[in-house]
Design an enzyme around this catalytic site. Sequence first.
Site, PDB file in Angstrom:
ATOM      1  N   SER A 191      28.262 -87.302 -36.216  1.00  0.00           N
ATOM      2  CA  SER A 191      27.911 -86.940 -34.844  1.00  0.00           C
ATOM      3  C   SER A 191      27.094 -88.067 -34.244  1.00  0.00           C
ATOM      4  O   SER A 191      26.378 -88.782 -34.963  1.00  0.00           O
ATOM      5  CB  SER A 191      27.073 -85.654 -34.830  1.00  0.00           C
ATOM      6  OG  SER A 191      26.504 -85.420 -33.556  1.00  0.00           O
ATOM      7  N   TYR A 197      19.992 -81.041 -38.421  1.00  0.00           N
ATOM      8  CA  TYR A 197      21.352 -81.456 -38.066  1.00  0.00           C
ATOM      9  C   TYR A 197      21.408 -82.964 -37.862  1.00  0.00           C
ATOM     10  O   TYR A 197      22.267 -83.649 -38.424  1.00  0.00           O
ATOM     11  CB  TYR A 197      21.797 -80.727 -36.798  1.00  0.00           C
ATOM     12  CG  TYR A 197      23.163 -81.136 -36.308  1.00  0.00           C
ATOM     13  CD1 TYR A 197      24.313 -80.546 -36.843  1.00  0.00           C
ATOM     14  CD2 TYR A 197      23.319 -82.095 -35.309  1.00  0.00           C
ATOM     15  CE1 TYR A 197      25.575 -80.920 -36.396  1.00  0.00           C
ATOM     16  CE2 TYR A 197      24.571 -82.464 -34.857  1.00  0.00           C
ATOM     17  CZ  TYR A 197      25.694 -81.876 -35.404  1.00  0.00           C
ATOM     18  OH  TYR A 197      26.940 -82.262 -34.961  1.00  0.00           O
TER      19      TYR A 197
END
Length: 256
Positions: free
Chosen positions: A145, A163
């Site tokens: 990401s 995350y």
Amino acid sequence: MKLFDLTGRVALVTGASRGLGLQIARGIVESGGRVVLAARKQQELEVAAESLRAPSGQVATLACDLRNLEGISGVAESAVAAFGTVDILVNNAGATWAAPFVDYPLEGWDKVMTLNITAPFRLTQEIGRRAFLPRRYGKVLNIASIGGLRGNRADLAMHTIAYNTSKAAMINFTRALATEWGHYGINVNAICPGFFPSRMSEALMARIERDLLPSVPLGRFGGEEDLMGPAIFLVSEASRHVTGQCLNVDGGVTAG
């Protein structure tokens, strides 16, 4: 176009019952490949498989919970057994947990780290042992990401430190494994998506469009086909001399 042809290739795609995983699986099937769809819920997998409208024998499903690290060896064994081998592994399954750092629970940290980095580590090991290393061939595509490249914008109040940290780890996992497995003829690459609307983000879309969309140079968020082309490139022979790379698919967000 034969460089992008996946006829005869078998892919295992995790987190494939919806979203980016299903989009990548669709691209693989449309390029001639066979796919093992892996996710937690069998019913959702069956719906996903039906949505691909693939010819008979092109899609198999595998219900599994990759948070169960002890069961990953069995997942790899079942995936290889579905079509006799695995040529492509797409590590897409993931999780997030939002909380301010000082209140961030260890439970949330452990959940995100386990599914986002430890499970792909174990699954890649097991697929490597069973399929890639013996044949000196394989394609690993890790879904990271752009959140792994930077912190979050302070004005968006996205408290997702686990995350972001896990995706940064995935980026360097990709680079490190690429250098180690390169002499086996195995390519290891990653895609770093920007924002792609999902079922989880539906309730926040009005705010996201107001606050985030102006920062996207192309003026739109990721769509239902925008990850397919980059993914097929990185799992096909078109990228045979590309390894250890992380491709941002974010509409230009990280360009500036």
